[in-house]
Design a protein around this motif. Structure first.
Motif, PDB file in Angstrom:
ATOM      1  N   ALA A  97       0.867  -1.175   0.000  1.00 35.75           N
ATOM      2  CA  ALA A  97       0.000   0.000   0.000  1.00 35.75           C
ATOM      3  C   ALA A  97       0.902   1.223   0.000  1.00 35.75           C
ATOM      4  O   ALA A  97       1.487   1.565   1.029  1.00 35.75           O
ATOM      5  CB  ALA A  97      -0.913   0.008   1.219  1.00 35.75           C
ATOM      6  N   THR A  98       1.040   1.859  -1.144  1.00 36.64           N
ATOM      7  CA  THR A  98       1.967   2.975  -1.349  1.00 36.64           C
ATOM      8  C   THR A  98       3.350   2.560  -0.841  1.00 36.64           C
ATOM      9  O   THR A  98       3.904   1.585  -1.288  1.00 36.64           O
ATOM     10  CB  THR A  98       1.437   4.270  -0.695  1.00 36.64           C
ATOM     11  N   GLY A 267       1.873   0.736  -6.169  1.00 35.92           N
ATOM     12  CA  GLY A 267       1.204   0.648  -4.879  1.00 35.92           C
ATOM     13  C   GLY A 267       0.136   1.703  -4.675  1.00 35.92           C
ATOM     14  O   GLY A 267      -0.537   1.708  -3.639  1.00 35.92           O
ATOM     15  N   TYR A 268      -0.037   2.610  -5.644  1.00 34.37           N
ATOM     16  CA  TYR A 268      -1.094   3.617  -5.525  1.00 34.37           C
ATOM     17  C   TYR A 268      -2.395   3.071  -6.114  1.00 34.37           C
ATOM     18  O   TYR A 268      -2.424   2.053  -6.793  1.00 34.37           O
ATOM     19  CB  TYR A 268      -0.673   4.919  -6.198  1.00 34.37           C
ATOM     20  N   TYR A 269      -3.476   3.800  -5.835  1.00 34.65           N
ATOM     21  CA  TYR A 269      -4.777   3.201  -6.075  1.00 34.65           C
ATOM     22  C   TYR A 269      -5.635   4.003  -7.047  1.00 34.65           C
ATOM     23  O   TYR A 269      -5.368   5.163  -7.357  1.00 34.65           O
ATOM     24  CB  TYR A 269      -5.518   3.020  -4.754  1.00 34.65           C
ATOM     25  N   ALA A 728      -5.133  -1.151  -5.573  1.00 31.36           N
ATOM     26  CA  ALA A 728      -3.822  -0.897  -6.157  1.00 31.36           C
ATOM     27  C   ALA A 728      -3.431  -2.154  -6.924  1.00 31.36           C
ATOM     28  O   ALA A 728      -3.328  -3.234  -6.332  1.00 31.36           O
ATOM     29  CB  ALA A 728      -2.797  -0.588  -5.074  1.00 31.36           C
ATOM     30  N   PRO A 729      -3.259  -2.071  -8.230  1.00 32.57           N
ATOM     31  CA  PRO A 729      -2.935  -3.272  -9.006  1.00 32.57           C
ATOM     32  C   PRO A 729      -1.576  -3.860  -8.631  1.00 32.57           C
ATOM     33  O   PRO A 729      -0.614  -3.131  -8.379  1.00 32.57           O
ATOM     34  CB  PRO A 729      -2.928  -2.762 -10.454  1.00 32.57           C
ATOM     35  N   ALA A 730      -1.502  -5.178  -8.599  1.00 34.98           N
ATOM     36  CA  ALA A 730      -0.244  -5.900  -8.437  1.00 34.98           C
ATOM     37  C   ALA A 730       0.419  -6.038  -9.806  1.00 34.98           C
ATOM     38  O   ALA A 730      -0.200  -5.760 -10.838  1.00 34.98           O
ATOM     39  CB  ALA A 730      -0.496  -7.261  -7.802  1.00 34.98           C
ATOM     40  N   PRO A 731       1.671  -6.484  -9.860  1.00 32.72           N
ATOM     41  CA  PRO A 731       2.375  -6.533 -11.151  1.00 32.72           C
ATOM     42  C   PRO A 731       1.688  -7.407 -12.184  1.00 32.72           C
ATOM     43  O   PRO A 731       1.169  -8.479 -11.870  1.00 32.72           O
ATOM     44  CB  PRO A 731       3.743  -7.110 -10.779  1.00 32.72           C
TER      45      PRO A 731
END
Length: 744
Positions: A97-98, A267-269, A728-731
């Motif tokens: 998260a960020t 990590g941003y949303y 927040a999308p993961a890779p």
């Protein structure tokens, strides 16, 4: 430090097959002289050594659920940071998260990523406790091994090991000179590289150095507001130097200096698909797109120095571990995540920590294995400052609101644990720890009022002392040389704390410690002449005084809001069915629900009301019977590794499959949303693979690798709040190639 001028680096891929070839030749020679009636030796599983009891032991003799990953395995499966580690260990989640890592083990963790709020899953690197949540975002380099101990470890690791402990060990210096160099390239225009060198300086002094860095030049998507890349700028640089002085066989002194700086836009949303955020803006068109007008980014810079001194007396070993760490998390983003500057957040969160631990251990050959020790920590952390601005404040006649918070902690602990044989095949382990935390919190606030200038000053200061015992009791029985069963009880606790984010009139009361009582029964066994290993553990948790987020006037804050029951079963299987082939499988069944959660946070999706996305019910309902957060009902990891030697070199093939069942991000389980799936990580299936080749001399190696090769779209972090229901999308799918060289 300007990272743009640094050589790109990561992934140390060592491949040295000279020893293996020599062993093969020796075996071949022996077989040539063996009578035809004698069967040749077959490969068996290697013994796994862990330090869950703060000493090196065979994992099969330790009555604790521990997952151990070797350096070779970490390279083969692509474990380069905490998030990739979580994808390889069922029951472990480490979301980003960020600028904060949010670790969970078996559903135990904290979604509050505030500075000063230490995670309830303890992170250790080379025996050094890392209290800052952002510190876990450092990149792995020169890894010697990784251990994940599941369940509360409050006796030997103390406070904030409620969910478990993750230990990362890096390589110690060797007297034999050697050097490893690797360079890599991956999609999204990503370069990486590393250098590792070690050798003896004198007869008693040896050293090593590890340098690494990398740069992701292209984002996963687009920021449709600014036109720039989104989720890019994953740039990092770091290094570690170790000096090992061994003046005698009885004494060693290990000095370590490390540094890591990571800057990222990941990590941003953004709003969940199908919803709108504050200001009536819809979710962006692509999963990896943003609509934030700020091009959000964060930076974590950390450095540390430590000294580990070990001395063996006639009947005891004394260990002293001293460490100082300085970590700073910086962030810049809009809390609304949208194209309108509503709540711009600009913050800096420093954490400075000194720890000192003394251990006194029994000798290796003692019938009674025991350890005793003392622990001290002095920590200062907070926001310096947390600055809020934007239309939400200018509408009230404010230019900005800025607060400075500082929490000072002094923690003292004494602990002891002993394992003694009470019958021929039965051992009893008893342990206890007592911890005292002294917390002091102070907050000042600056308010810039349009036309009037600064208004503010000291808001509040509070002090609180928390004292808590924790402990362990286990009984294990060795049914055969290869089968051991055990029952155990463990108590862990997360320390009490103050809220670090203060934008209202005062700090508020301190949050009391949360406690977890764990009742477990397990077995560790090997079959077929050590070619099949099966470890299982069933556990039952009673989780009390959970530190959860609740609605307070002016926003949200931590409070002791709930109690819960979590139960489950872990199964770990490793097999070597034939020469060169290793199969691993791990499964976890998990069930958790809140036993009581009065006035729980409950968000109703109402985007047309006051221009915000969600409205909190006041008072909130009792969430008794709701699923606990981050508790997937079923997780599994399956992996196959095949190594084959040829005259042209050694090949290894690795493929892994990781499944995680769906789980909720918030205690209200998304019931007030358009769909409860808007607050849920859906069922997730990830596939990773790699192919490696090492030259016959072991001097050169190449590895082709891919992570999430099927391109699953999944969530790194999800959360409901007033301004939006966010993810927040993961890779996405990543793949690349790494070249390595090894010199001796």
């Amino acid at each position: 430090m300007d990272t743009s001028s640094v050589p790109f680096c990561i992934h140390i891929v060592r491949a040295s097959v000279s020893t293996a070839i020599a062993q093969v030749l020796m075996v071949a020679g022996a077989l040539a002289q063996t009578p035809p009636s004698t069967a040749p030796e077959v490969s068996v599983l290697e013994e796994v050594v862990v330090t869950a009891n703060r000493r090196a032991e065979n994992s099969q003799k330790v009555p604790i659920a521990v997952t151990a990953i070797t350096a070779e395995s970490a390279t083969a499966v692509g474990i380069t940071d905490m998030q990739s580690l979580a994808n390889a260990v069922p029951g472990l989640r480490i979301d980003r998260a960020t600028s904060t890592a949010l670790p969970y083990i078996r559903g135990v963790g904290s979604p509050a990523g505030q500075v000063s709020n230490e995670p309830p899953v303890a992170i250790y690197v080379d025996d050094i406790y890392m209290p800052a949540a952002g510190a876990a975002l450092a990149n792995f380099s020169s890894v010697a091994g990784i251990e994940v101990a599941k369940g509360p470890q409050g006796t030997l690791f103390g406070r904030n090991a409620t969910g478990g402990v993750v230990q990362v060990f890096t390589k110690n210096p060797s007297s034999e000179p050697s050097m490893d160099v690797s360079v890599g390239y991956a999609n999204y225009n990503t370069f990486s590289g590393s250098v590792y060198a070690t050798g003896g300086l004198t007869d008693t002094l040896k050293a090593n150095i590890s340098l690494y860095g990398g740069d992701q030049g292209k984002g996963w998507g687009d920021n449709v507001t600014t036109g720039d890349d989104a989720f890019d700028l994953n740039r990092y640089i770091g290094g570690r130097i170790k000096l090992l002085w061994e003046p005698s066989d009885a004494t060693s002194v290990l000095l370590t200096v490390d540094y890591d700086k990571t800057k990222s836009g990941q990590g941003y949303y953004r709003p969940v698909e199908g919803t709108i955020g504050a200001g009536f803006y819809p979710a962006p068109p692509d999963y990896y797109d943003l609509v934030d007008h700020t091009d959000p980014h964060w930076q974590v810079e950390q450095a540390g120095v430590s000294a580990k001194i070990t001395h063996d007396f006639t009947q005891t070993r004394l260990v002293s571990i001293s460490a100082y760490r300085d970590t700073t998390q910086d962030q810049y983003f809009d809390q609304s995540g949208g194209p309108i500057p509503l709540v711009i957040v600009d913050l800096s969160g420093p954490t400075k920590t000194f720890t000192q631990e003394f251990q006194l251990l029994s000798p290796e050959d003692s019938k009674v294995s025991w350890i005793g020790g003392l622990f001290y920590m002095a920590d200062e952390s907070g926001y310096q400052p947390l600055r809020l601005s934007g239309l939400a404040f200018s509408a009230q006649g404010l230019d900005f609101l800025s607060s400075h918070s500082e929490q000072k902690t002094k923690s003292y602990a004494a602990f002891a644990q002993a394992t003694l044989p009470i019958f021929e095949k039965t051992r009893l382990t008893l342990g206890a720890r007592y911890t005292r935390d002294e917390r002091d919190m102070a907050v000042t606030q600056q308010i810039q009022v349009t036309g009037f200038g600064d208004v503010g000053g000291k808001l509040d200061s509070r002090s609180k002392t928390f004292s808590k015992p924790s402990g362990r009791a286990s009984l294990d029985y060795q049914f055969t040389d290869d089968i051991m069963g055990y029952v155990s009880y463990n108590r862990g606790f997360k320390s009490g704390t103050f809220n670090a984010v203060v934008t209202g009139p005062a700090i508020g009361d301190a949050v009391k410690p949360e406690t977890l009582d764990d009742y477990s029964v397990g077995a560790k066994s090997e079959f077929f002449d050590h070619r099949l290993r099966v470890n299982t553990e069933a556990f039952y948790y009673k989780y009390k005084n959970i530190q959860a987020t609740r609605i307070v006037p002016g926003g949200t804050a931590l409070s002791n809001a709930a109690k819960a029951t979590i139960k489950g079963i872990d199964v770990d299987i490793t097999a070597m069915p034939t020469e060169g082939l290793t199969l691993t499988a791990a499964f976890e069944l998990l069930d958790g629900e809140y036993d009581d959660f009065p006035e729980g946070v409950f968000w109703d999706y109402a985007p047309i009301s006051f221009g915000i996305s969600n409205i909190a019910r006041e008072p909130g309902p009792n969430l008794e019977g709701y699923d606990t957060v981050y508790t997937p009902p079923f997780s599994a990891s399956l992996r196959a590794t095949y190594t084959h030697e040829t005259p042209m070199g050694t090949w290894d093939f690795n493929v892994g499959y990781n499944h995680t069942g769906d789980y909720f991000f918030d205690p209200d389980n998304g019931k007030g949303q358009l769909k409860d799936s808007h607050d849920k990580q859906p069922k997730l299936d990830l596939v990773d693979a790699s192919i490696g080749w090492a030259s016959p001399s072991g001097m050169y190696d190449v590895r082709l690798w891919g992570k999430n090769i099927t391109g699953e779209e999944y969530v790194s972090f999800g959360f409901e709040e007033a301004l939006l229901t966010q993810i927040a999308p993961a890779p996405p799918a990543t793949y690349g190639i790494t070249f390595g060289m090894h010199f001796e």
